[in-house]
Design a protein around this motif. Structure first.
Motif, short mmCIF file in Angstrom:
data_model
loop_
_atom_site.label_atom_id
_atom_site.label_comp_id
_atom_site.label_asym_id
_atom_site.label_seq_id
_atom_site.Cartn_x
_atom_site.Cartn_y
_atom_site.Cartn_z
N ALA A 170 0.83 -1.20 0.00
CA ALA A 170 0.00 0.00 0.00
C ALA A 170 0.86 1.25 0.00
N SER A 171 2.02 1.15 0.65
CA SER A 171 2.90 2.31 0.72
C SER A 171 3.51 2.63 -0.64
N GLU A 202 0.01 2.03 -11.86
CA GLU A 202 0.31 3.32 -12.50
C GLU A 202 -0.59 4.41 -11.95
N GLY A 203 -0.01 5.57 -11.80
CA GLY A 203 -0.79 6.71 -11.30
C GLY A 203 -1.26 6.51 -9.87
N TYR A 204 -0.55 5.69 -9.12
CA TYR A 204 -0.97 5.34 -7.76
C TYR A 204 -1.04 6.57 -6.86
N ILE A 233 -3.91 -1.22 8.03
CA ILE A 233 -3.08 -0.57 7.01
C ILE A 233 -3.27 0.94 7.07
N VAL A 234 -4.52 1.34 7.12
CA VAL A 234 -4.80 2.78 7.11
C VAL A 234 -4.22 3.45 8.35
N SER A 235 -4.43 2.82 9.52
CA SER A 235 -3.96 3.50 10.73
C SER A 235 -2.44 3.50 10.81
N SER A 236 -1.79 2.52 10.22
CA SER A 236 -0.33 2.49 10.28
C SER A 236 0.30 3.50 9.33
N LEU A 237 -0.32 3.70 8.21
CA LEU A 237 0.34 4.48 7.17
C LEU A 237 -0.13 5.93 7.09
N SER A 248 -1.48 9.61 9.05
CA SER A 248 -1.36 10.38 10.29
C SER A 248 -2.08 11.71 10.07
N ASP A 249 -1.98 12.59 11.06
CA ASP A 249 -2.64 13.89 10.93
C ASP A 249 -2.13 14.65 9.71
N THR A 250 -0.86 14.45 9.42
CA THR A 250 -0.26 15.23 8.35
C THR A 250 -0.19 14.45 7.03
N LYS A 251 -0.57 13.21 7.06
CA LYS A 251 -0.46 12.39 5.85
C LYS A 251 -1.76 11.63 5.67
N GLU A 252 -2.49 12.02 4.63
CA GLU A 252 -3.83 11.46 4.48
C GLU A 252 -3.86 10.14 3.74
N SER A 253 -2.95 10.02 2.77
CA SER A 253 -3.02 8.84 1.91
C SER A 253 -2.14 7.71 2.44
N VAL A 254 -2.53 6.50 2.14
CA VAL A 254 -1.67 5.37 2.53
C VAL A 254 -0.43 5.34 1.65
N TYR A 255 -0.50 6.01 0.52
CA TYR A 255 0.67 6.09 -0.35
C TYR A 255 1.74 6.93 0.35
N GLY A 256 2.99 6.55 0.12
CA GLY A 256 4.07 7.36 0.68
C GLY A 256 4.87 6.59 1.71
N PRO A 257 5.87 7.24 2.26
CA PRO A 257 6.81 6.54 3.14
C PRO A 257 6.13 5.95 4.38
N ILE A 258 6.72 4.87 4.86
CA ILE A 258 6.22 4.23 6.07
C ILE A 258 6.78 4.99 7.28
N PRO A 259 5.92 5.48 8.15
CA PRO A 259 6.41 6.30 9.27
C PRO A 259 6.97 5.46 10.42
N TRP A 260 8.16 4.92 10.22
CA TRP A 260 8.79 4.13 11.29
C TRP A 260 9.05 5.01 12.49
N VAL A 261 8.99 4.43 13.66
CA VAL A 261 9.29 5.20 14.87
C VAL A 261 10.78 5.06 15.14
N ARG A 262 11.42 6.19 15.28
CA ARG A 262 12.86 6.21 15.47
C ARG A 262 13.19 5.77 16.89
N ILE A 263 14.07 4.82 17.00
CA ILE A 263 14.40 4.30 18.33
C ILE A 263 15.68 4.94 18.85
#
Lengths: 490, 1060
Positions: A311-312, A324-326, A373-377, A379-394
């Protein structure tokens, strides 16, 4: 005879005798204290641990029970019983022992495919003793933490050593307190006696309560309290924002145990910045796709986690093509693609035909997974599931710290695990090391620079000369300026 | 023997030994007492807190801090979705490109981090600039992140921009431009062959189109003169390196004239005197009225009034036997020109005469002089001629008339701003109102764009594709290093789209890229490449491409034709207008790095100031002043004068300027933009309207008959950084010449501490006295050694052990090569995240620059010589700053670096106080919003929010350098991040460190190679070789700081005869 009676009795005899007696008590107390120090072997086993990590851990398993490159060290002393000297010689230089023709040694050498154990000629007897003490301690489980299992692994490992020390401190505190009490009594008695001798004795002698409520004691207690509180506050303040053992939930339940442990994928395959950049680099989704174009179902979570990658990045696992055009696609059409995939996979598992209607359970599963999938990908600032995976920095270093993975991995040849712990055994990654400045500096003090074969270090001529002359056995990072501020802060 | 200190001064105050300077020189931190300072900021008046409130705030603050710090925020690590192959996060990529702005040209390597350009480096592969840069090129990266840029296409009505979308605007503009309409494209010099092709395509679609090229600071007359003499309207190819005698009539060829990087590099070649005895150098004579940067580097200056320039050229020609001069110049200049003529005649074939004159007849005379001196074919030719100035002023004047008569239907402005930068900008604006369709293709809102109907904003240089041919047969490619920040479009694409060109595919992702590449493909075979692709790839990777043989066309045989030179004015007072080194023609007006860059000669920031003569009283050697102004410059206070010309009045803060001719004053062009972004607002005043237009239509950059009033007020916030952080300046005391600061600081009994009164700051002398200079230096060196040997701290002993192995960093600065251009200063700001602080802060001595360039005068007070001395942290091995720090925040590394740990610094400022070089800077305010608790202080310069808090602007910050917050000291680190990077590269490759691995930002920026950085332990390295020169000294050697920066003495080649 209680102490009190003793003193009363002694009073009635003569002063000299009494003083002798109290000195005797002191002597006993000192003896007790001394014993409490010597009775623990923690110090030398601790030293053994450090030595083991530095010299042995590359080849010998830390649990002392399993083989690694070298044999399991548990029970090594029994195996060499009666021939301790030979064992020590073996540790210093195994090749010499093998050359001497000792049958056990030769057999051992052959058993491990004639791989040569590094010589450690510089190890002192008591250092080897320390190592063996540690080996035994680990083998019998008397040293260090019990092997912990489950989710709290990280927390467990980190805490144990300190409680040991705390116990020691408490014991020490109690004993010293007792000592102080005894001494106070003695002084009080002596004062009283002195006054009696002078003939102006007060009506009663100071009781224990008097002593404890005296200005001196209260003053001291307040002072001690302030020092203790200050110390604790500062220590805790320093620790603020340190995140040792931090193990946040990640948007994808990625398991290092599976990938690095079982599949044995090299760390730097994904973290490919480590060897050439300051950052180790969180792999991009296309790195995942190198394998997961083919491996489309996870062994633990089936489609639930893996579909997040698709999805990402916009990969249709049904047709095996990138969509295409995702980027500009509506959420509904995205949803349609992936819920179909999850549904189809579910049906396949249940042995249903693709054309069959979806069962209630199946529908629930599909909905759950899509929500995941939706809740993981997003956030408040990112509406689409497309795009980078917001890993939590450890692993977070403050902004004013410049740490370079390239320096440590490529030049220093430090294993990832040295700082990150056994990531290949972590289902959920946690921060293994404290990442404090003290921790960095400690390592810089102890670690040898990879002087050999790197012409860069030819600039350090005197060190090379000293090493040739045997005046120096190693050059630590500290020796070449590794503790200087501007090596990391600029 | 001459004492080298007592002849040096920095300004009038120390010539006079004014008490103000002593005041300032004494205190490290100049300013008002705290209560006064607070009240001036209106804090005290507004403050209503009492003790109880204070306790409440304290309690709340503590509580809040505790609560805030308990919960660690969740930080994310955002990877790429699909990682580009060329990007490794954390590793910088460099792309070859070129910075082009009108006629400015600088081939560069652009350093990008994670896809964002953050630093400009020169491209050493260029045969023109050889890796040098200018301050403007360095600063161009900040213009990219200018949030005042136009962010999308739109319409403009009464100066107000309304956002539109590209499709609508395209349609509207295309509709207005019909094939029959009279269209004019107004541009500054365009050096791009492909852009010219685009213009031609546009002309093809709209046949009644004319391209009008002009340059705000024009070389129009020179182009016309060369057209007349040689049939080509071009700038000749100069070889300053082949000239033994260089004469410049007003041309600031090291600072701003045509191609300063190229000329500086050539110029310096003949001026290297590192071997001391037997050294040779060229002679440079500057003929001008005010002290320009080039003039400050000259061996001799001949002072003339601006209107005398033509007469001076003619007089020189007369003395060379080339016909009579119709006019006379002032007597002193006439005598000097006569001597100059005989010197030139003795060097036929090795002379070069240039002039910035914009009078055609004068330029023809210059050609004639060069012809007589045999320069053509020797020091100049018409082979690889320069295309860096192409504008003919008459064309734009013609356009004004055409528009007035209503003969123009549509005007397209191609990155040009004539309403601001024409002498008759008002007339242009008035005429423009008669044009029905006005389209602007500019980067941001400017004076001209605000009068247009449509805005079709273009990409910034760093976002765009392009090519450039600055000299015949020498090409450079421009490639984008970041995706467009805003919804802008490549200007060429816009034109092709309007022209409905079949050669561009607008549906493609990069239409102009394809167009450009196609155009270059045609060049491949002529360039000798087997395929267009190979050619393109190589040119793109190198950034530059030069055709193999560019034939040397000599020129010569000049016929002096018609036209008349300017007649010297008899007016009492004349103004000259010059292009400043930083601001150019005005299109950098919104770039704070350049606004805050001190003018090389005047050392002023944030504005253009009136430079007036000093009026020296010969009899008592004291400054009388021009109407008594400039006494308080040292205190950050300038006197204001009212200048009236052509009934226009402007009030200027005034600087008394050494070397400014009596009866003249100079003002910089390019300031005073009225329609400009946040940073450039109210900075300086516009003097373009005071320029005049001569009979040929050429703009004349001087005005006669202006009047200057008495003092009309004070400028309390005047930033002249020469008087900040000062030391080692001379003055009179008890009839003796001593350093003024010591008079106050170290009087011991009646005498002074011998070692310090006679400080080693500057060594400079003329070539003819080389022996004396060397002797003097040896004496000082021995004296310093003698003093230093008496130390309690046996430096030799411990340093031998400390620095015998590994690295021992050092720097060599050749004062003879330093022209003062300040590219290093801006490069340092860019590299090290040095904040811009604003005018008010600078006037309070709060400027943050880590590298300053001190300017010293010496010689005759009326017409002195100048030395520029770049000063940064000297990284003393015996550093006085280190042992006074109570928290050990500044300490020494085993590599000889004086390190600064910001997070340890508590801001006592003892170190700055104890630094003899005055190179430490204190962060008084939170200039970069790096403070943990933001917003707990006054606004900086009443900006709210402060400049560096803009998230777009912050993209320019270098991620490898800490952004310092308030309350810490910072200073030059010798680019520690670059050292670490260079060492790491060598380590990873398993080889010894090479000279090339570590170069500081200032070093790479320098167009003349004046700065060399390296490892003093590398005996083969260039640094060690350079330090061996007998002319090398350390600053303040006698105070035993054992600094790591080595200066090479300044030597001029002065001919006293010319000054007589």
């Amino acid at each position: 005879m209680t102490l009190r009676k003793c003193w009363i009795k002694s009073m009635s005899t003569n002063y000299k005798q009494m003083i002798q007696k109290s000195l005797f008590f002191n002597y006993i107390l000192v003896l007790i204290l001394g014993l409490s120090f010597s009775s623990t072997y923690a110090a030398s086993a601790d030293e053994g641990k450090a030595l083991f990590k530095q010299y042995c851990a590359q080849c010998h398993n830390k649990n002392m029970k399993d083989k690694l490159t070298g044999p399991a060290l548990g029970g090594v002393e029994e195996r060499w019983e009666g021939r301790e000297e030979l064992l020590y010689a073996w540790i210093r230089n195994s090749q010499e022992v093998i050359a001497s023709g000792d049958p056990y040694s030769v057999a051992l050498y052959n058993e491990y495919n004639k791989s040569v154990m590094n010589p450690f000629t510089f190890l002192e007897d008591d250092q080897i003793e320390s190592i063996l003490l540690y080996v035994n301690g680990m083998y019998e489980g008397t040293y260090g933490p019990k092997p912990v299992t489950g989710e709290v692994a990280g927390v467990g490992v980190a805490g144990k050593d300190e409680t040991n020390n705390n116990f020691l401190y408490i014991a020490l505190f109690v004993i010293l307190g007792l000592l102080a009490l005894v001494l106070a009594r003695i002084t009080a008695n002596l004062n009283y006696l002195a006054k009696v001798k002078e003939g102006n004795a007060p009506a009663t002698r100071g009781t224990l309560a008097d002593i404890l409520t005296s200005k001196g004691v209260i003053g001291f207690l307040i002072f001690a309290l302030i020092v203790f509180a200050g110390y604790t506050t500062i220590n805790n303040a320093i620790d603020l924002n340190r995140q040792q053992s931090y193990a946040p939930d990640q948007p994808i339940k990625f398991s290092h145990t599976l990938h690095a442990g079982q599949q044995k994928i090299d760390c730097q395959y994904c973290h490919d910045g480590a060897r050439r950049s300051k950052h180790s680099v969180i792999p991009a989704a296309n790195t995942c796709m190198n394998c997961h174009k083919a491996v489309k179902k996870g062994s633990n979570y089936g489609t639930a986690e893996l579909t997040k990658i698709y999805a990402s990045i916009g990969f249709d696992p049904i047709t095996d093509t990138y969509i295409e055009g995702y980027k500009d696609m509506e959420e509904d059409s995205i949803k349609a693609i992936f819920t179909k995939w999850i549904g189809d996979t579910y049906k396949e598992e249940k042995g249903l035909a693709k054309t069959d209607g979806m069962t209630k359970d199946g529908q629930r599963l599909v909905d759950e997974q899509w929500e995941g999938i939706v809740s993981s990908l997003t956030s408040d600032t990112k509406e689409s599931v497309y795009g980078p995976i917001p890993w939590v920095r450890i692993h977070n270093l403050p902004d004013h710290v410049y740490f370079s993975h390239k320096q440590h991995v490529t030049v220093g040849k430090v294993e990832c695990q040295e700082c990150h712990g056994k990531v290949e055994e972590m289902d959920v990654v946690y921060q293994h090391s404290p990442l404090s400045m003290g921790w960095c500096i400690n390592c810089h003090r102890q670690t040898s620079v990879q002087f050999a074969d790197n012409e860069y270090y030819n600039a350090y001529e005197s060190y090379h000369e000293q090493m040739r002359a045997g005046d120096r056995d190693k050059v630590t990072v500290e020796d070449i300026g590794g503790l200087e501020c501007q090596k990391c802060h600029y | 023997m001459k004492n080298h200190q007592d002849t040096t001064w920095i300004g009038i105050t120390d010539k006079n030994n004014d008490p103000e300077l002593q005041d300032v020189a004494q205190s490290e931190f100049v300013g008002l007492p705290i209560a006064e300072a607070l009240s001036s900021e209106k804090i005290v008046e507004n403050a209503s807190a009492n003790r109880r409130d204070f306790l409440k705030y304290l309690g709340f603050g503590l509580g809040a801090a505790t609560v805030a710090s308990c919960e660690t925020p969740v930080r994310h690590a955002i990877p790429y979705v699909v990682k580009p192959d060329t990007i490794v996060p954390g590793v910088a990529s460099y792309y070859a490109s070129a910075i082009v702005n009108g006629g400015d040209f600088c081939p560069v390597l652009i350093k990008t981090r994670e896809g964002r350009p953050i630093k400009i480096e020169g491209n050493p592969m260029s045969s023109i600039t050889k890796g040098g840069t200018t301050a403007r090129a360095q600063a161009s990266v900040l213009s990219l992140y200018d949030s005042d840029r136009l962010k999308s296409a739109g319409t403009i009505e009464n100066g107000t921009f309304t956002k539109g979308n590209w499709a609508d605007i395209d349609k509207a503009v295309a509709g207005k431009l019909t094939a029959s309409s009279n269209i004019r494209v107004v541009c500054n010099t365009v050096m791009s062959p492909t852009t010219k092709k685009v213009f031609n395509e546009f002309k093809g679609a709209f046949p009644n189109t004319k391209v009008v090229t002009y340059d705000p600071i024009s070389s129009s007359a020179m182009l016309q003169a060369n057209q007349e003499n040689f049939g080509e309207a071009v700038i000749p190819n100069y070889h300053f390196d082949k000239a033994q005698v260089i004469v410049s009539f007003g041309a600031d060829f090291l600072g701003s004239w045509i191609s300063p990087i190229e000329y500086s590099h050539q110029y310096i070649k003949n001026r290297n005197v590192s071997k001391g005895k037997g050294a040779k150098m060229s002679r440079h004579i500057q003929v001008e009225s005010g002290m320009s940067m080039t003039g400050s580097n000259a061996d001799n200056r001949i002072m003339i009034k601006p209107s005398e320039q033509g007469a001076a050229i003619a007089t020189l020609l007369e003395n060379l036997g080339g016909g009579g001069s119709p006019y006379k110049v002032n007597a002193k200049a006439a005598k000097a020109l006569k001597n100059l003529a005989s010197e030139l005649q003795a060097n036929v074939g090795k002379c070069l005469v240039v002039s910035n004159s914009n009078n055609k007849a004068e330029q023809i005379l210059v050609n004639k002089i060069n012809d007589l001196l045999g320069s053509y074919g020797a020091t100049m030719d018409f082979g690889a001629v320069s295309y860096q100035r192409q504008g003919i002023d008459a064309e734009i004047q013609g356009l004004v008339k055409e528009m007035q008569s209503g003969g123009v239907d549509a005007v397209l402005f191609w990155n040009a701003n004539p309403v601001y930068d024409l002498p008759n900008g008002d007339a242009f604006a008035a005429a423009l109102s008669k044009v029905s369709t006005k389209v602007s293709m500019a980067l941001s809102m400017d004076e001209t764009t605000s009068l247009c109907d449509y805005a079709m904003p273009t990409h910034h240089n760093l976002e765009a594709w392009g090519d450039v041919e600055p000299k015949r047969g020498q090409y450079a490619l421009i490639q984008p290093t970041i995706a467009p920040l805003y919804n802008t479009r490549q200007g060429e694409s816009s034109l092709l789209m309007l022209a409905n060109s079949p050669n561009i595919n607008n549906t493609s992702e990069r239409p102009y890229y394809e167009y450009l590449k196609q155009n270059w493909g045609a060049m491949a075979t002529t360039a000798g490449f087997s395929s267009g692709r190979q050619f393109w790839d190589e040119a793109l990777s190198n950034g530059v491409y030069a055709t193999k043989a560019s034939a040397t066309v000599a020129g010569g045989g000049v016929q002096v034709g018609g036209g008349s030179i300017n007649k010297p004015s008899s007016a009492e007072f004349e103004l000259s207008f010059y292009e400043t080194v930083n601001m150019g023609n005005g299109n950098y007006a919104n770039n704070p790095w350049l606004i805050e860059m001190p003018d090389p000669v005047m050392r002023t920031v944030w504005g253009n100031y009136l430079a007036v003569p000093i009026n020296w009283n010969e009899s008592d050697g004291r400054f009388e002043g021009f109407k008594g102004v400039g006494r308080k410059v040292v205190k950050g206070i300038a006197d204001k004068l009212k200048v009236t010309h052509n009934s226009v009045e402007q009030t200027y803060s005034t600087v008394p300027q050494f070397g400014q001719m009596n009866g003249t004053a100079s003002i910089g062009l390019g300031y005073g933009r009225s329609v400009v972004g946040k940073a450039g607002k109210d900075v300086g005043q516009n003097v373009y309207p005071w320029c005049t237009i001569d009979a040929d239509g050429n703009t004349q950059y001087f005005a006669t008959g202006a009047t200057v009033s008495e003092m009309v007020g004070q400028d309390d916030e005047f930033g002249c950084v020469q008087y900040h952080h000062t030391y080692g300046v001379s003055g009179q005391y008890d009839g003796e010449t001593v350093n003024v600061d010591e008079v106050d600081i170290v009087p011991i009994g009646k005498g002074y501490q011998g070692a310090i009164t006679d400080r080693t700051v500057l060594f400079k002398d003329s070539l003819s006295n080389m022996d004396g200079l060397l002797e003097d230096m040896t004496k000082k060196r021995n004296n310093a050694k003698h003093l230093n040997d008496a130390t309690l701290y046996p430096f030799e002993e411990y340093s031998a052990e400390l620095y015998s192995q590994g690295h021992h960093w050092g720097m060599h600065i050749d004062l003879n090569s330093c022209t003062g251009c300040s590219a290093c200063t801006v490069a340092c700001m860019a590299e090290n995240n040095v904040p811009v602080v604003g005018n008010r802060e600078v006037s309070r001595h709060h400027e943050m620059t880590w590298l300053r360039i001190d300017r010293y005068y010496y010689g005759e007070a009326e017409n002195p010589n100048v030395v520029f001395q770049p000063v940064m942290c000297q990284h003393c091995d015996n550093a006085p700053c280190e042992n006074v720090c109570p928290v050990n925040a500044t300490n020494h590394s085993s590599e000889g670096l004086n390190q600064m740990a910001y997070n340890r610094c508590v801001g006592t400022r003892y170190c700055a106080n104890n630094c003899p070089y005055k190179v430490r800077r204190f962060n008084w305010l939170d200039y970069t919003s790096a403070d943990l608790f933001g917003g707990n202080q006054n606004a900086i310069n009443s900006e709210d929010p402060a400049y560096y808090t803009d998230n777009i602007v912050r993209m320019v910050l270098n991620p490898d350098v800490t952004v310092r917050s308030r309350g810490v000291i910072e200073k030059c680190s010798f680019c520690a991040q670059r050292l670490q990077q260079g060492k790491l590269t060598a380590k990873a490759e398993g080889r010894r460190l090479r000279d090339n691995d570590v170069k500081t930002a200032c070093q790479t920026a320098c167009p003349t190679g004046a700065i060399t950085f390296g490892d003093r332990n590398n005996k083969e390295g260039s640094l060690v070789q350079k330090i061996k020169s007998p002319l090398v000294y350390r600053m303040l050697d006698e105070v035993n700081t054992q600094s790591s920066v080595f200066y090479q003495a300044r030597v001029n080649n002065k001919d006293e005869k010319l000054d007589a």
